[in-house]
Design an enzyme around this catalytic site. Sequence first.
Site, short mmCIF file in Angstrom:
data_model
loop_
_atom_site.label_atom_id
_atom_site.label_comp_id
_atom_site.label_asym_id
_atom_site.label_seq_id
_atom_site.Cartn_x
_atom_site.Cartn_y
_atom_site.Cartn_z
N TYR A 14 -11.44 -7.84 12.87
CA TYR A 14 -12.72 -8.54 12.64
C TYR A 14 -12.61 -10.06 12.78
O TYR A 14 -13.58 -10.77 12.52
CB TYR A 14 -13.34 -8.14 11.29
N ASP A 23 -9.90 3.21 2.98
CA ASP A 23 -10.08 2.69 4.35
C ASP A 23 -10.81 3.70 5.24
O ASP A 23 -11.65 3.34 6.05
CB ASP A 23 -8.72 2.35 4.98
N GLY A 68 -2.96 2.63 18.89
CA GLY A 68 -2.14 2.19 17.77
C GLY A 68 -1.72 3.35 16.89
O GLY A 68 -2.39 4.40 16.86
N ASN A 83 0.07 4.81 21.77
CA ASN A 83 0.79 3.67 21.19
C ASN A 83 1.87 3.16 22.12
O ASN A 83 2.43 3.91 22.91
CB ASN A 83 1.44 4.09 19.85
N ARG A 84 2.11 1.83 22.02
CA ARG A 84 3.18 1.20 22.84
C ARG A 84 4.50 1.92 22.57
O ARG A 84 5.19 2.31 23.49
CB ARG A 84 3.26 -0.28 22.45
N GLY A 137 -15.14 -4.59 13.35
CA GLY A 137 -14.29 -4.23 12.21
C GLY A 137 -14.81 -4.69 10.86
O GLY A 137 -14.27 -4.29 9.82
N LYS A 165 0.81 -1.23 0.00
CA LYS A 165 0.00 0.00 0.00
C LYS A 165 0.84 1.28 0.00
O LYS A 165 0.51 2.25 -0.67
CB LYS A 165 -0.92 0.03 1.22
P1 ATR Z 1 -1.17 -1.83 10.63
O1 ATR Z 1 -0.70 -1.34 9.31
O2 ATR Z 1 -2.19 -2.93 10.53
O3 ATR Z 1 -1.63 -0.73 11.51
P2 ATR Z 1 1.41 -2.01 11.93
O4 ATR Z 1 1.92 -0.85 11.15
O5 ATR Z 1 2.29 -3.18 12.10
O6 ATR Z 1 0.06 -2.58 11.30
O7 ATR Z 1 0.91 -1.47 13.35
C1 ATR Z 1 0.48 -2.33 14.34
C2 ATR Z 1 0.05 -1.52 15.55
O8 ATR Z 1 -0.31 -2.46 16.59
C3 ATR Z 1 1.13 -0.63 16.13
O9 ATR Z 1 0.53 0.50 16.71
C4 ATR Z 1 1.74 -1.53 17.20
O10 ATR Z 1 2.41 -0.84 18.24
P3 ATR Z 1 3.98 -0.46 18.07
O11 ATR Z 1 4.02 0.71 17.14
O12 ATR Z 1 4.41 -0.13 19.44
O13 ATR Z 1 4.64 -1.70 17.50
C5 ATR Z 1 0.49 -2.18 17.75
N1 ATR Z 1 0.76 -3.44 18.45
C6 ATR Z 1 1.03 -4.64 17.89
N2 ATR Z 1 1.23 -5.57 18.85
C7 ATR Z 1 1.09 -4.94 20.06
C8 ATR Z 1 1.17 -5.34 21.43
N3 ATR Z 1 1.44 -6.61 21.76
N4 ATR Z 1 0.98 -4.40 22.39
C9 ATR Z 1 0.69 -3.12 22.06
N5 ATR Z 1 0.59 -2.67 20.78
C10 ATR Z 1 0.79 -3.56 19.80
#
Ligand code: ATR
Length: 279
Positions: free
Chosen positions: A220, A105, A130, A154-155, A241, A69
């Site tokens: 989803y 989206d 996120g 976000n984490r 979702g 994308k």
């Molecule tokens: P997408 O394009 O689907 O959003 P991505 O870019 O990989 O996928 O993003 C995944 C999101 O899920 C991120 O916000 C990620 O947090 P980080 O930026 O800290 O990695 C979050 N995420 C995934 N696993 C997680 C977990 N176990 N705890 C908290 N956040 C998580």
Amino acid sequence: MAEAGPRAFVCGHPVGHSRSPLIHGYWLRELQIGGSYEAIDVAPAKFAAFLTNLGSSGFSGGNITLPFKEAACELIEHPDEAARAIGAVNTVWIEKTGLHGTNTDWQGFAASMDEMAPGWDNATSAVILGAGGAARGIVYALIRRGLTKIHIINRTISRAAELAAAFPGTKADGWSGLSEKLPHAELLINTTSLGMKGNQQSTLDLAPLPPSAIVADIVYVPLETPLLSAARERGLKTVDGLGMLLHQAVPGFEKWFGVRPRVTEKLRNIIVSDLERTG
Ligand code: ATR
């Protein structure tokens, strides 16, 4: 009959998990449109050539899914405003001027909210969990629909800060900042993979949310994530979702096949059955 008429595709790597062929195939049959929609697995090294040669491929356009994308947004000649703001393209079509692209989206999210929680955009404040690619589309949708107080949690706080910097007026924080944001959140939206089947969700305490809050999840599988189940138990309105997945497909179908399709209960049930079968 199905072979004559416009041809569209979804390309990704892998692409087997995509439900788009099921959705578009259903609409083609229901609307009795001669045309086709196929899944194409493109090796990453060949994606640029695939996109560049689209004009001579006989396709009217198609969907772009993971992991292409962002690359598609860089490669196509005419990304629209939404695509540029989100930095990713999921829908392309060919015009005389070349290859055009957008990101649907955000429209899928907004339309799903309109359907399941009408009036949701009277809210001013939202908390988004996120900061990945999916979160960008949601932030864009919220801004387009007029929300003004958007907190991205976000984490990895640096990623949240990066996203907030791309959308002036939004604010970034780590998970530790969540509890103080919840009492003022009219919307809580999960865009992380937490809660996805096989990915454990740490239980969030939703008690601080106001009783009128709406909780949405873009995951989803399962349809009711632990977050949505906790929200339902608290008596809050929830949005799953699946609606976003279905509604994001509408603008592409209309571009390629010339008819605006409808998201119906029947279509939703077909996808739910498929998700239950394949997970
Ligand atoms: P997408 O394009 O689907 O959003 P991505 O870019 O990989 O996928 O993003 C995944 C999101 O899920 C991120 O916000 C990620 O947090 P980080 O930026 O800290 O990695 C979050 N995420 C995934 N696993 C997680 C977990 N176990 N705890 C908290 N956040 C998580």
